[in-house]
Design an enzyme around this catalytic site. Structure first.
Site, PDB file in Angstrom:
ATOM      1  N   LEU A  34       2.072  -6.190  57.298  1.00 35.99           N
ATOM      2  CA  LEU A  34       2.329  -7.510  56.725  1.00 35.99           C
ATOM      3  C   LEU A  34       3.738  -7.630  56.171  1.00 35.99           C
ATOM      4  O   LEU A  34       4.307  -8.714  56.114  1.00 35.99           O
ATOM      5  CB  LEU A  34       1.326  -7.801  55.600  1.00 35.99           C
ATOM      6  CG  LEU A  34      -0.142  -7.917  55.992  1.00 35.99           C
ATOM      7  CD1 LEU A  34      -1.009  -8.041  54.750  1.00 35.99           C
ATOM      8  CD2 LEU A  34      -0.348  -9.122  56.907  1.00 35.99           C
ATOM      9  N   LYS A  36       7.445  -5.089  54.599  1.00 37.96           N
ATOM     10  CA  LYS A  36       8.069  -3.799  54.338  1.00 37.96           C
ATOM     11  C   LYS A  36       9.232  -4.004  53.378  1.00 37.96           C
ATOM     12  O   LYS A  36       9.943  -5.016  53.448  1.00 37.96           O
ATOM     13  CB  LYS A  36       8.572  -3.180  55.644  1.00 37.96           C
ATOM     14  CG  LYS A  36       8.956  -1.716  55.539  1.00 37.96           C
ATOM     15  CD  LYS A  36       9.236  -1.144  56.918  1.00 37.96           C
ATOM     16  CE  LYS A  36       9.515   0.357  56.821  1.00 37.96           C
ATOM     17  NZ  LYS A  36       9.756   0.939  58.162  1.00 37.96           N
ATOM     18  N   GLY A  37       9.413  -3.078  52.454  1.00 41.74           N
ATOM     19  CA  GLY A  37      10.515  -3.190  51.503  1.00 41.74           C
ATOM     20  C   GLY A  37      10.867  -1.842  50.910  1.00 41.74           C
ATOM     21  O   GLY A  37      10.408  -0.799  51.396  1.00 41.74           O
ATOM     22  N   GLY A  38      11.657  -1.869  49.842  1.00 45.31           N
ATOM     23  CA  GLY A  38      12.096  -0.626  49.216  1.00 45.31           C
ATOM     24  C   GLY A  38      10.963   0.162  48.601  1.00 45.31           C
ATOM     25  O   GLY A  38      11.048   1.376  48.428  1.00 45.31           O
ATOM     26  N   GLY A  40       7.894   0.429  49.943  1.00 47.61           N
ATOM     27  CA  GLY A  40       7.007   0.974  50.958  1.00 47.61           C
ATOM     28  C   GLY A  40       6.593  -0.108  51.940  1.00 47.61           C
ATOM     29  O   GLY A  40       7.371  -1.016  52.226  1.00 47.61           O
ATOM     30  N   VAL A  42       3.215  -2.758  53.559  1.00 49.22           N
ATOM     31  CA  VAL A  42       1.924  -3.396  53.297  1.00 49.22           C
ATOM     32  C   VAL A  42       1.221  -3.669  54.624  1.00 49.22           C
ATOM     33  O   VAL A  42       1.830  -4.159  55.573  1.00 49.22           O
ATOM     34  CB  VAL A  42       2.111  -4.727  52.531  1.00 49.22           C
ATOM     35  CG1 VAL A  42       0.757  -5.371  52.249  1.00 49.22           C
ATOM     36  CG2 VAL A  42       2.864  -4.494  51.240  1.00 49.22           C
ATOM     37  N   LYS A  56      -1.049  -1.711  50.102  1.00 49.85           N
ATOM     38  CA  LYS A  56       0.355  -1.432  49.816  1.00 49.85           C
ATOM     39  C   LYS A  56       0.539   0.081  49.694  1.00 49.85           C
ATOM     40  O   LYS A  56       0.110   0.700  48.734  1.00 49.85           O
ATOM     41  CB  LYS A  56       0.738  -2.140  48.510  1.00 49.85           C
ATOM     42  CG  LYS A  56       2.173  -1.989  48.055  1.00 49.85           C
ATOM     43  CD  LYS A  56       2.348  -2.831  46.779  1.00 49.85           C
ATOM     44  CE  LYS A  56       3.737  -2.735  46.197  1.00 49.85           C
ATOM     45  NZ  LYS A  56       3.833  -3.555  44.954  1.00 49.85           N
ATOM     46  N   ASP A 152       8.707  -9.706  35.507  1.00 50.02           N
ATOM     47  CA  ASP A 152       9.300  -9.889  36.841  1.00 50.02           C
ATOM     48  C   ASP A 152       8.718 -11.126  37.523  1.00 50.02           C
ATOM     49  O   ASP A 152       8.354 -11.092  38.699  1.00 50.02           O
ATOM     50  CB  ASP A 152       9.091  -8.648  37.707  1.00 50.02           C
ATOM     51  CG  ASP A 152      10.176  -8.503  38.792  1.00 50.02           C
ATOM     52  OD1 ASP A 152      11.212  -9.204  38.695  1.00 50.02           O
ATOM     53  OD2 ASP A 152       9.984  -7.712  39.728  1.00 50.02           O
TER      54      ASP A 152
END
Length: 336
Positions: A34, A36-38, A40, A42, A56, A152
């Site tokens: 679904l 992707k980022g810093g 990890g 999903v 996640k 955040d």
């Protein structure tokens, strides 16, 4: 180990603990990604009872796993229609993962930054989303048995269900406040530049408190107001020349007599709603935390009549909102 000790001492947590091999089964061997980022990646998954979930998988952390602990500890204490549900987690050797209810419409960011007509929301729906987020924050600040400060709040961390109802997500930077003190001790700044309250990175502006979340909420609301208009990109992009909240303030100030919001606020439909969001957003980003409303007051302002709302003083400090840098690895569970 700190994490294992925490999980052992909190064995009655709501979310279920899973082995990593079980996650493979839930996600069909991580077949459908679904985002992707810093942090990890999903993946879409399905529990035994048929519920669709977002799994996640976190990258291996070099630290003490504070973000992971924050997420599990905070989310396990919440139950609200505007807070995303953490259904499970995995702490299996070096493997760490979080299992959430699947939010089919992804994050709010998609709907306020994308100019594609099919992804644009009517202002009435955006207003309902803003109210829902405020109610979720009100629950975190006042409705839990332990006050939770998110630290955040931003469009990427607001997820939308199948009916576009908003849910606050990503509690990796959250802070639990058992005493509900109005002041919060914080050694390092946390949050995302552009949404972070001034007192969080410099105490000369005031004390860190629940009002810091209110500031982030206000910046997000102003972004919702501004980015909804198709023709405001040239204004928003000039963040080196002019702070976006100041531009909205100028529009309100110029047109306050006739209640007609020109410029970025000039759409015939929902003028009433846009004015209300703009005024509430500007109150939320007042530089001095004492001048900001508490989140329950924000809900009251949103649900009241716009005629009763006064335009606030112009903030002497506003952060440019179009800056992607974050102080943390906290990102939406659906990265773009």
């Amino acid at each position: 180990m700190e994490i294992e000790l925490f999980l052992k001492n909190n064995g009655n947590l709501g979310p279920k603990r899973y082995k990593y091999r079980k996650l493979k089964k839930i996600t069909n061997s991580f077949k459908d990604i679904l985002g992707k980022g810093g942090y990890g990646s999903v993946y879409r998954g399905k529990l035994k009872d048929g519920r669709l979930v977002a799994v996640k998988i976190l990258n291996e952390s070099k630290g003490n796993g504070e973000d992971f602990l924050n997420e599990v500890a905070s989310s396990s204490r919440t139950s609200h229609v505007n807070i995303v549900s953490l259904l499970g987690y995995c702490f299996d050797g070096s493997k760490r993962a979080l299992i959430y209810e699947l939010m089919p419409n992804g994050s709010l960011e998609k709907y306020i930054s994308n100019n594609l007509e099919e992804d644009r929301l009517e202002f009435e729906k955006l207003f309902k989303i803003a109210v829902g987020i405020a109610r979720g924050l009100e629950y975190l600040h006042q409705g839990c048995n332990m006050q939770i400060l998110h630290f955040d709040i931003k469009p990427n961390n607001i997820l939308l269900d199948e009916d576009l109802n908003p849910k606050i997500a990503d509690f990796g930077l959250a802070k639990l406040c058992p005493s509900r003190s109005s002041k919060v001790s914080m050694l390092v700044a946390r949050g995302t530049i552009g949404y972070i309250a001034p007192e969080v990175f410099n105490r000369t502006f005031g004390q860190v408190s629940h009002k810091s979340d209110v500031y982030s909420y206000g910046m997000m609301v102003l972004e919702m107001v501004g980015k909804k208009n198709k023709n405001n990109e040239s204004v928003v992009e000039r963040s080196s020349e002019i702070y976006f909240p100041n531009y909205i303030y100028k529009e309100l100030e110029t047109n306050i007599e006739n209640d007609g919001l020109d410029g970025i606020l000039n759409e015939d439909e929902c003028r009433y709603v846009k004015r209300k969001l703009a005024i509430v957003g500007l109150w939320c980003i007042q530089t001095d935390p004492r001048d900001r409303p508490s989140i329950d007051k924000v809900v009251e302002m949103l649900e009241g009549k716009v005629e009763s709302l006064k335009v606030p003083p112009r903030p002497c400090l506003s952060s440019p909102i179009r800056v992607p840098q974050s102080f943390s690895t906290s990102e939406s569970i659906y990265s773009h």
